[in-house]
Design a protein around this motif. Structure first.
Motif, PDB file in Angstrom:
ATOM      1  N   GLY A 101      96.722 -13.530 -13.787  1.00  0.00           N
ATOM      2  CA  GLY A 101      96.041 -13.260 -15.060  1.00  0.00           C
ATOM      3  C   GLY A 101      94.675 -13.911 -15.080  1.00  0.00           C
ATOM      4  O   GLY A 101      94.407 -14.870 -14.338  1.00  0.00           O
ATOM      5  N   SER A 102      93.806 -13.377 -15.922  1.00  0.00           N
ATOM      6  CA  SER A 102      92.470 -13.977 -16.010  1.00  0.00           C
ATOM      7  C   SER A 102      92.488 -15.230 -16.873  1.00  0.00           C
ATOM      8  O   SER A 102      91.594 -16.068 -16.785  1.00  0.00           O
ATOM      9  N   LYS A 103      93.513 -15.387 -17.701  1.00  0.00           N
ATOM     10  CA  LYS A 103      93.567 -16.556 -18.592  1.00  0.00           C
ATOM     11  C   LYS A 103      93.600 -17.872 -17.794  1.00  0.00           C
ATOM     12  O   LYS A 103      92.764 -18.751 -18.036  1.00  0.00           O
ATOM     13  N   PRO A 104      94.534 -18.034 -16.854  1.00  0.00           N
ATOM     14  CA  PRO A 104      94.494 -19.283 -16.081  1.00  0.00           C
ATOM     15  C   PRO A 104      93.219 -19.434 -15.253  1.00  0.00           C
ATOM     16  O   PRO A 104      92.741 -20.560 -15.047  1.00  0.00           O
ATOM     17  N   ALA A 123      85.070 -15.482 -31.411  1.00  0.00           N
ATOM     18  CA  ALA A 123      85.322 -15.226 -29.995  1.00  0.00           C
ATOM     19  C   ALA A 123      86.832 -15.085 -29.791  1.00  0.00           C
ATOM     20  O   ALA A 123      87.627 -15.421 -30.691  1.00  0.00           O
ATOM     21  N   TRP A 124      87.202 -14.639 -28.619  1.00  0.00           N
ATOM     22  CA  TRP A 124      88.626 -14.522 -28.275  1.00  0.00           C
ATOM     23  C   TRP A 124      89.325 -15.868 -28.498  1.00  0.00           C
ATOM     24  O   TRP A 124      88.765 -16.928 -28.161  1.00  0.00           O
ATOM     25  N   VAL A 125      90.544 -15.820 -29.017  1.00  0.00           N
ATOM     26  CA  VAL A 125      91.235 -17.027 -29.497  1.00  0.00           C
ATOM     27  C   VAL A 125      91.437 -18.128 -28.454  1.00  0.00           C
ATOM     28  O   VAL A 125      91.612 -19.280 -28.832  1.00  0.00           O
ATOM     29  N   THR A 126      91.426 -17.797 -27.183  1.00  0.00           N
ATOM     30  CA  THR A 126      91.847 -18.785 -26.184  1.00  0.00           C
ATOM     31  C   THR A 126      90.714 -19.647 -25.623  1.00  0.00           C
ATOM     32  O   THR A 126      90.964 -20.746 -25.123  1.00  0.00           O
ATOM     33  N   TYR A 127      89.469 -19.179 -25.706  1.00  0.00           N
ATOM     34  CA  TYR A 127      88.393 -19.970 -25.081  1.00  0.00           C
ATOM     35  C   TYR A 127      88.333 -21.396 -25.653  1.00  0.00           C
ATOM     36  O   TYR A 127      88.218 -22.367 -24.905  1.00  0.00           O
ATOM     37  N   GLU A 128      88.357 -21.482 -26.980  1.00  0.00           N
ATOM     38  CA  GLU A 128      88.184 -22.814 -27.587  1.00  0.00           C
ATOM     39  C   GLU A 128      89.324 -23.763 -27.223  1.00  0.00           C
ATOM     40  O   GLU A 128      89.068 -24.894 -26.775  1.00  0.00           O
ATOM     41  N   ASP A 179      84.006  -6.635 -26.305  1.00  0.00           N
ATOM     42  CA  ASP A 179      84.440  -7.884 -26.911  1.00  0.00           C
ATOM     43  C   ASP A 179      85.788  -7.785 -27.622  1.00  0.00           C
ATOM     44  O   ASP A 179      86.116  -6.782 -28.233  1.00  0.00           O
ATOM     45  N   ASN A 180      86.516  -8.835 -27.523  1.00  0.00           N
ATOM     46  CA  ASN A 180      87.647  -9.148 -28.381  1.00  0.00           C
ATOM     47  C   ASN A 180      87.190 -10.368 -29.175  1.00  0.00           C
ATOM     48  O   ASN A 180      86.897 -11.390 -28.546  1.00  0.00           O
ATOM     49  N   PRO A 181      86.991 -10.325 -30.467  1.00  0.00           N
ATOM     50  CA  PRO A 181      87.636  -9.467 -31.452  1.00  0.00           C
ATOM     51  C   PRO A 181      86.832  -8.302 -32.033  1.00  0.00           C
ATOM     52  O   PRO A 181      87.387  -7.589 -32.871  1.00  0.00           O
ATOM     53  N   SER A 207      81.169 -14.629 -17.644  1.00  0.00           N
ATOM     54  CA  SER A 207      81.148 -13.297 -18.249  1.00  0.00           C
ATOM     55  C   SER A 207      82.554 -12.690 -18.146  1.00  0.00           C
ATOM     56  O   SER A 207      83.014 -12.343 -17.059  1.00  0.00           O
ATOM     57  N   ASP A 208      83.210 -12.609 -19.287  1.00  0.00           N
ATOM     58  CA  ASP A 208      84.577 -12.072 -19.323  1.00  0.00           C
ATOM     59  C   ASP A 208      84.473 -10.550 -19.451  1.00  0.00           C
ATOM     60  O   ASP A 208      84.139 -10.028 -20.518  1.00  0.00           O
ATOM     61  N   GLU A 209      84.738  -9.871 -18.345  1.00  0.00           N
ATOM     62  CA  GLU A 209      84.558  -8.416 -18.303  1.00  0.00           C
ATOM     63  C   GLU A 209      85.892  -7.692 -18.177  1.00  0.00           C
ATOM     64  O   GLU A 209      85.990  -6.625 -17.574  1.00  0.00           O
ATOM     65  N   ILE A 210      86.913  -8.280 -18.780  1.00  0.00           N
ATOM     66  CA  ILE A 210      88.248  -7.689 -18.650  1.00  0.00           C
ATOM     67  C   ILE A 210      88.337  -6.319 -19.322  1.00  0.00           C
ATOM     68  O   ILE A 210      89.189  -5.505 -18.983  1.00  0.00           O
ATOM     69  N   TYR A 211      87.421  -6.047 -20.278  1.00  0.00           N
ATOM     70  CA  TYR A 211      87.430  -4.739 -20.953  1.00  0.00           C
ATOM     71  C   TYR A 211      86.356  -3.798 -20.409  1.00  0.00           C
ATOM     72  O   TYR A 211      86.074  -2.771 -21.009  1.00  0.00           O
ATOM     73  N   ARG A 212      85.762  -4.119 -19.290  1.00  0.00           N
ATOM     74  CA  ARG A 212      84.639  -3.320 -18.805  1.00  0.00           C
ATOM     75  C   ARG A 212      85.016  -1.850 -18.580  1.00  0.00           C
ATOM     76  O   ARG A 212      84.191  -0.960 -18.783  1.00  0.00           O
ATOM     77  N   LEU A 239      93.654  -6.587 -14.793  1.00  0.00           N
ATOM     78  CA  LEU A 239      94.206  -5.241 -14.967  1.00  0.00           C
ATOM     79  C   LEU A 239      95.022  -5.114 -16.254  1.00  0.00           C
ATOM     80  O   LEU A 239      95.585  -4.067 -16.533  1.00  0.00           O
ATOM     81  N   SER A 240      95.082  -6.212 -17.041  1.00  0.00           N
ATOM     82  CA  SER A 240      95.952  -6.204 -18.224  1.00  0.00           C
ATOM     83  C   SER A 240      95.538  -5.145 -19.236  1.00  0.00           C
ATOM     84  O   SER A 240      96.391  -4.568 -19.907  1.00  0.00           O
ATOM     85  N   LYS A 241      94.240  -4.915 -19.343  1.00  0.00           N
ATOM     86  CA  LYS A 241      93.754  -4.069 -20.435  1.00  0.00           C
ATOM     87  C   LYS A 241      93.547  -2.630 -19.977  1.00  0.00           C
ATOM     88  O   LYS A 241      94.074  -1.710 -20.586  1.00  0.00           O
ATOM     89  N   SER A 242      92.805  -2.451 -18.886  1.00  0.00           N
ATOM     90  CA  SER A 242      92.457  -1.084 -18.488  1.00  0.00           C
ATOM     91  C   SER A 242      93.670  -0.322 -17.974  1.00  0.00           C
ATOM     92  O   SER A 242      93.733   0.898 -18.079  1.00  0.00           O
ATOM     93  N   TRP A 248     102.396  -8.083 -16.127  1.00  0.00           N
ATOM     94  CA  TRP A 248     102.503  -8.205 -14.670  1.00  0.00           C
ATOM     95  C   TRP A 248     101.675  -9.380 -14.144  1.00  0.00           C
ATOM     96  O   TRP A 248     101.895  -9.843 -13.040  1.00  0.00           O
ATOM     97  N   ARG A 249     100.690  -9.793 -14.855  1.00  0.00           N
ATOM     98  CA  ARG A 249      99.867 -10.990 -14.584  1.00  0.00           C
ATOM     99  C   ARG A 249      99.060 -10.905 -13.278  1.00  0.00           C
ATOM    100  O   ARG A 249      99.516 -11.339 -12.219  1.00  0.00           O
ATOM    101  N   ILE A 250      97.876 -10.358 -13.394  1.00  0.00           N
ATOM    102  CA  ILE A 250      96.935 -10.432 -12.274  1.00  0.00           C
ATOM    103  C   ILE A 250      95.506 -10.461 -12.838  1.00  0.00           C
ATOM    104  O   ILE A 250      95.166  -9.703 -13.738  1.00  0.00           O
TER     105      ILE A 250
END
Ligand SMILES: Cc1ncc(COP(=O)(O)O)c(C=O)c1O
Length: 445
Positions: A101-104, A123-128, A179-181, A207-212, A239-242, A248-250
């Motif tokens: 996952g991109s989170k870790p 901003a997305w809830v997890t950065y802070e 962006d999320n949110p 640069s968080d481009e998970i939604y690119r 790959l979580s979003k697109s 599956w976590r990658i």
């Protein structure tokens, strides 16, 4: 000092809280399971049917039972490099680190760069929480009027200067596009101004481009800051979003290819080695296939993106009909309504901030959203994040139907959800009118 054996264990407050979005999702799912008719706009999960080719790759990947290299096997890393190179960012497998996952990965990247963190507000809830977990200060800079996911360039320099004067050491700038949110995509001019400021102020851009690949507005010209400031930008994707593979976590990160970039990559990999060791072997096989972007998968991804767009646009229209304002969504699957135009009637019924707005929408309408305060927004503002991606259906059959529909918003289950949202405004008016003559102010939630 000896500790008495019967002493009650002490719970140390680590300052890390359950992520607001995940916590809300669990709570809403429990209520849905009991049969409550909640409209779940509270969780940003891309819930679409699984593309069969992905299952085949996962199954074939079960042969990878060994740990393998911390950054990932070279073949999947090269597939990710190809993905970035096709987007105008020349990349080699050496520049890539894979993770569950991109989170870790984001946490490992923050750990690799000393200094405090500048975030767009909201901003997305997890950065802070991640920054705070590492003992970093967070400098929130409001987003511009036209787009989210980025600090307003007109405010950024002053915010950096003020933070330094107050003793902080701002070094990391996180941006998210789409962006999320807010569901918006930063324009090239804004990215250009931000990279210039990053150079002057010596900031490293994450640069968080998970939604690119979830940009659905044909008018959007996508520009990654890595194209303008390659030596100071780390890109994160997944790959979580697109491809709707959240569980599956990658995830993957792309580091600059110079010496500085290699140092950051190795530091991030060091954190990885101490926490997750490697991305799961079978998921690396999935990544190799998916980041290779075979035509049939791209077709599926494009259909998913078109559905995200059709529903996000329709939800946007429904919130406008409800009396809110909101930026027009161009990517991802979020709308960020602002109920400021209804502030007076809402105040009359005790809704005075984003926390009471969240409670009111759930209690009165059964609509679950995430209050803007969870995203670092001004808690006094009447803003909330509505995730639109759980509206496609509650069964795989409904979701395939939505994916194949010419006009998904007109499917009965989606149209019903839109009508519920649009009904918010008139009902607020009725409730406020009922309260007007006698009732004292009461605070909901
Ligand atoms: C902006 C953003 N970044 C990162 C993630 C994390 O994605 P994952 O860890 O599934 O790759 C999410 C998921 O909600 C997100 O919205």
């Amino acid at each position: 000092m000896s500790v008495p054996l019967d002493a009650a264990p002490t719970v140390v407050d680590t300052a890390v809280r359950m992520a607001a979005n995940l916590g809300l999702d669990e709570q809403i799912n429990a209520r849905l399971a009991k049969g409550e008719p909640i409209l779940h706009l509270g969780f940003g999960e891309s819930r679409l049917p699984l593309y069969p080719g992905l299952t085949e790759r996962l199954t074939a990947g079960t042969q990878y039972t060994e740990y393998g290299p911390v950054a990932g096997r070279m073949a999947p890393r090269e597939a990710v490099a190809g993905y970035f190179s096709r987007r105008g960012l020349p990349t080699t497998g050496e520049d890539i680190v894979l993770a569950p996952g991109s989170k870790p990965l984001l946490l490992a990247i923050l750990a690799a760069i000393p200094g405090d963190v500048i975030l767009p507000r909201p901003a997305w809830v997890t950065y802070e929480p991640q920054a705070r977990l590492l003992g970093r200060e967070v400098i929130g800079v409001p987003i511009p009027a036209h787009v989210g996911g980025v600090p307003d360039p007109a405010l950024l320099t002053a915010a950096v200067t003020a933070a330094r004067a107050a003793g902080a050491n701002p070094r990391i700038l996180i941006i998210t596009s789409p962006d999320n949110p807010t569901g918006t995509t930063a324009d090239p001019a804004t990215i250009g101004r931000l990279t210039q400021i990053a150079e002057v102020e010596d900031l490293i851009i994450v640069s968080d481009e998970i939604y690119r690949d979830v940009v659905f507005d044909a008018g959007v010209e996508y520009l990654s800051p890595a194209a303008l400031a390659p030596e100071r930008t780390i890109v994160v994707t997944g790959l979580s979003k697109s491809l709707s593979l959240g569980g599956w976590r990658i995830g993957a990160a792309r580091f600059p290819s110079d010496r500085f970039g290699r140092t950051l990559r190795d530091r991030a990999a060091a954190t990885a080695s101490q926490i997750w060791s490697n991305a799961p072997g079978p998921m690396q096989a999935v990544a190799e296939y998916a980041f290779g972007e075979p035509a049939e998968l791209v077709e599926h991804r494009n259909a998913s993106t078109a559905l995200h767009g059709a529903v996000a646009r329709a939800v946007h229209t429904a919130f406008l009909a409800a009396g809110a304002t909101a930026r027009r969504p161009t990517g991802a699957f979020y709308v960020y309504p602002d109920f400021a135009p209804l502030a007076r009637p809402l105040r009359r019924i005790g809704v005075t901030d984003s926390a009471s707005l969240e409670t009111f929408l759930l209690d009165e309408f059964g609509i679950a959203v995430l209050g803007g305060h969870h995203c670092g927004d001004d808690p006094r503002a009447l803003r909330a994040r509505a995730a639109t991606s759980l509206l496609y259906g509650s069964t795989d059959e409904e979701r395939w139907q939505a994916l194949r529909a010419q006009d998904p918003a007109s499917l009965p289950h989606i149209a019903a959800a839109l009508a519920r949202i649009a009904a918010i405004g008139p009902r607020v008016g009725e409730l406020a009118a009922e309260r007007r003559p006698t009732a004292p102010m009461s605070v909901v939630g």
